[in-house]
Scaffold this active site. Sequence first.
Site, short mmCIF file in Angstrom:
data_model
loop_
_atom_site.label_atom_id
_atom_site.label_comp_id
_atom_site.label_asym_id
_atom_site.label_seq_id
_atom_site.Cartn_x
_atom_site.Cartn_y
_atom_site.Cartn_z
N LYS A 1 0.83 -1.21 0.00
CA LYS A 1 0.00 0.00 0.00
C LYS A 1 0.86 1.26 0.00
O LYS A 1 0.54 2.24 -0.67
CB LYS A 1 -0.92 -0.02 1.22
CG LYS A 1 -1.79 1.22 1.39
CD LYS A 1 -2.80 1.35 0.28
CE LYS A 1 -3.68 2.58 0.47
NZ LYS A 1 -4.60 2.80 -0.67
N GLU A 2 1.98 1.22 0.74
CA GLU A 2 2.81 2.41 0.89
C GLU A 2 3.72 2.65 -0.32
O GLU A 2 3.83 3.78 -0.80
CB GLU A 2 3.67 2.28 2.15
CG GLU A 2 2.89 2.47 3.45
CD GLU A 2 2.39 3.90 3.63
OE1 GLU A 2 2.99 4.82 3.04
OE2 GLU A 2 1.40 4.09 4.37
N SER A 3 4.39 1.60 -0.80
CA SER A 3 5.45 1.84 -1.80
C SER A 3 5.42 0.92 -3.01
O SER A 3 6.23 1.08 -3.92
CB SER A 3 6.81 1.69 -1.13
OG SER A 3 7.02 0.33 -0.74
N TYR B 1 -8.02 4.04 3.91
CA TYR B 1 -6.67 3.46 3.93
C TYR B 1 -6.69 2.14 4.70
O TYR B 1 -6.14 1.13 4.24
CB TYR B 1 -5.72 4.45 4.58
CG TYR B 1 -4.30 3.97 4.77
CD1 TYR B 1 -3.34 4.18 3.79
CD2 TYR B 1 -3.91 3.35 5.96
CE1 TYR B 1 -2.03 3.76 3.97
CE2 TYR B 1 -2.60 2.94 6.15
CZ TYR B 1 -1.66 3.14 5.15
OH TYR B 1 -0.37 2.73 5.34
#
Length: 464
Positions: free
Chosen positions: A317-319, A447
């Site tokens: 999800k982040e990177s 999120y």
Amino acid sequence: MKKALILLSSIAILLLFGVQCTFIEKNFGSLSKKETYILDLPGIQNRGFIRAAVDNNSTGYYIYRGRRMGYEYELLRDLAKRLNVQLHLVMVSDIDRAFDYLKEGKVDLIAMNLEKSSERSDNTSFSHPLGKMNTVLVGNENSGKITSWEHLSSDTIYVREGAVYKNQLCHLKDSLQLNYTIITTPEHEEILIDKVAEGEIKWTIADQNIAQANATYYGGLDISWKVQKEGDVSWVVRENSPKLLSSLNTWLEDKQKRFIPDLYAKYFLTPKNSYFRSNSPFSSLAGNQISVYDEIIKDGAEQLGWDWRLLASLVYKESRFDTVATSYAGAKGLLQLMPVTLERFGVENPNDPSESLMGGVRYLRYLDKFWMERVPDTSERLKFVLASYNIGHGHVEDAWRLTLKYGKNTQSWASVSEFLELKSDPDYYRDPIVKSGFAKGHLAVNYVKDVMSVFESYKALVEP
């Protein structure tokens, strides 16, 4: 009015004293079961997610390098966006079971390429066609070239249970007075094609699209003999979901010009790409790796006490597993830490995958400790931690205080998330108990949903 009072009194007496088969069950059915069963589009939207039965195969739904992929998956994702709901996938390899799940209310939609038949139409409704499909006989170079059905002689043909293939073959067998044997198996078409290619079985039947995609991997497959001419294939909903069917059909009409043909080309007309996606060790179809960083993710997850696939979901999800990813706000590394957080948790080189990941793990441990006393339940606390990771624990703490003020359950993410979403409303973010001010809390709530959705997919498709 008098009749209504008598009916209500009768129900109250029966509920008070109880009987083996209550009046309510007899006349209205089991409310909990029926409530699930009759859910149409308004109920689905109120619930917040749609459940779809899908196949786990190279064209339906799978994981590749951490990313969820598949023809049906991408179609469903777009449909869920149109309906303004989350997408929950239920993997069902048995087609008959998928219909059982639909009728029992366990899914709202069957997203498989299905031909309409009288047996399948009982209490169900078929959507407008997504396209047309040929059915082909699949053999290998040792099976012999087929130029007529008589060439099958007394051979055995293995077919997927619940598919239309058996009916097609039975009709041909009876009309042409042939002697071949048909054996049904719960195995998917792709597994049966593998067995044909490896010489374990001689013949199987598959949709032409699936056969073509798999013929790329096996040069010796013969898929030239058609079992049946083109037929329409559709998705299926319950008969008592007319509003869902109407919205599904409208969506299909809108997407037939470009979106569906483009997706079709991506999954069926680019065989080399399909081959690499299906045979990569980073594909859930062929291997059990999510990324090249699985080992350090597993080490980090052990320190957190998390399932490693959950931490992998957060990294994705982040990177997207990109070690040099940098956000518009300056967040860096696998877990996209801001400069002040990198410094606080001892990360000198954010592009070093091990260093940046362990820095993120230390931050997550800090957040877990922050919420531990207020939210003792581990599964609930996890969502507070994820939201805090995204938006900052100050904003989540504000929502927690508002939840307490309004007498709701402060240990429930469902309750606290409602107030987090309200932090963009001046009536709430100007409250004196709110310390961190305005926030787009709905983004943090989404999120958490996104990370948990990826985690559910990883759990279903990747072994622990």
